[in-house]
Scaffold this motif. Sequence first.
Motif, PDB file in Angstrom:
ATOM      1  N   PHE A  96      45.936  10.473 -30.331  1.00 32.23           N
ATOM      2  CA  PHE A  96      45.310   9.168 -30.464  1.00 32.23           C
ATOM      3  C   PHE A  96      46.258   8.165 -31.099  1.00 32.23           C
ATOM      4  N   PHE A 138      40.449   3.079 -30.271  1.00 35.25           N
ATOM      5  CA  PHE A 138      41.575   4.006 -30.153  1.00 35.25           C
ATOM      6  C   PHE A 138      41.933   4.216 -28.678  1.00 35.25           C
ATOM      7  N   LEU A 144      33.635   7.578 -26.011  1.00 39.58           N
ATOM      8  CA  LEU A 144      34.411   7.068 -24.881  1.00 39.58           C
ATOM      9  C   LEU A 144      33.845   5.732 -24.429  1.00 39.58           C
ATOM     10  N   ALA A 182      46.856   4.871 -33.577  1.00 42.73           N
ATOM     11  CA  ALA A 182      46.447   4.704 -34.973  1.00 42.73           C
ATOM     12  C   ALA A 182      45.165   3.889 -35.113  1.00 42.73           C
ATOM     13  N   TYR A 226      38.569   4.776 -26.787  1.00 48.53           N
ATOM     14  CA  TYR A 226      37.412   5.198 -27.549  1.00 48.53           C
ATOM     15  C   TYR A 226      37.035   4.104 -28.543  1.00 48.53           C
ATOM     16  N   ARG A 250      41.357  -2.152 -35.730  1.00 47.61           N
ATOM     17  CA  ARG A 250      40.086  -2.548 -36.330  1.00 47.61           C
ATOM     18  C   ARG A 250      39.774  -3.971 -35.887  1.00 47.61           C
ATOM     19  N   GLY A 267      31.117   5.428 -39.926  1.00 48.20           N
ATOM     20  CA  GLY A 267      30.230   6.555 -40.160  1.00 48.20           C
ATOM     21  C   GLY A 267      29.870   7.338 -38.920  1.00 48.20           C
ATOM     22  N   LYS A 268      30.432   6.975 -37.790  1.00 45.46           N
ATOM     23  CA  LYS A 268      30.143   7.650 -36.528  1.00 45.46           C
ATOM     24  C   LYS A 268      31.402   8.224 -35.927  1.00 45.46           C
ATOM     25  N   GLY A 269      31.222   9.186 -35.012  1.00 44.80           N
ATOM     26  CA  GLY A 269      32.365   9.693 -34.299  1.00 44.80           C
ATOM     27  C   GLY A 269      32.774   8.749 -33.183  1.00 44.80           C
ATOM     28  N   PRO A 270      34.010   8.860 -32.700  1.00 44.87           N
ATOM     29  CA  PRO A 270      34.436   8.017 -31.578  1.00 44.87           C
ATOM     30  C   PRO A 270      33.619   8.325 -30.326  1.00 44.87           C
ATOM     31  N   GLN A 279      34.808   3.393 -32.130  1.00 48.15           N
ATOM     32  CA  GLN A 279      34.234   4.081 -33.280  1.00 48.15           C
ATOM     33  C   GLN A 279      33.623   3.077 -34.249  1.00 48.15           C
TER      34      GLN A 279
END
Lengths: 114, 115
Positions: A104, A89, A46, A106, A36, A109, A41-44, A38
């Motif tokens: 998930f 993730f 796919l 961790a 995923y 980044r 400010g947004k959701g993950p 991300q």
Amino acid sequence: QQQVKQSPQSLIVQKGGISIINCAYENTAFDYFPWYQQFPGKGPALLIAIRPDVSEKKEGRFTISFNKSAKQFSLHIMDSQPGDSATYFCASPPLSGGYNKLIFGAGTRLAVHP
Amino acid sequence: GAGVSQSPSNKVTEKGKDVELRCDPISGHTALYWYRQSLGQGLEFLIYFQGNSAPDKSGLPSDRFSAERTGGSVSTLTIQRTQQEDSAVYLCASSLQSDSNQPQHFGDGTRLSIL
């Protein structure tokens, strides 16, 4: 009890380089391995997923490599772009079983510098 | 088409207050999940609903947390007597069914801040 181990925690790559993120899982009964993406400010969302009957899956610049014997799968981002800067993730169902939830990693980044 | 919708997008409340977070899944999705994401951390599973089956509540951190899903659609996550450690982004996801290879579609979350 960590069931999905993701590395590295953070990654800096120059534009055009290759980003590699690794994930180690424990549930050998699992047959679906998603990644995923991300943005802040947004959701993950796919990004790409693989089934263990293949060793590699490629979608554009994104490739999943799967090593069943080592219980690892990795995400490769070729020709990395600044727009790829996000948190990534991997996920797996828990050892306790059940395909109805995901554990998930961790997160990694990723920062791609121009 | 419409994705997963969550409201409010931000919520600031005082310690000890109760809060309700709402999730409107994608139409036709029978499975619904709640996760919690603390600052800079991964996603922590909270609860899962599938159709009319009893929900999987194994991830709820304490009895202050509860969730319901009415009519197999909208879900509400309730946190009673909020504590500062409840501050996080609460994410909702839905999928077509509970099979492992059905992707989960996430909303953008509710950012909860407990003062």
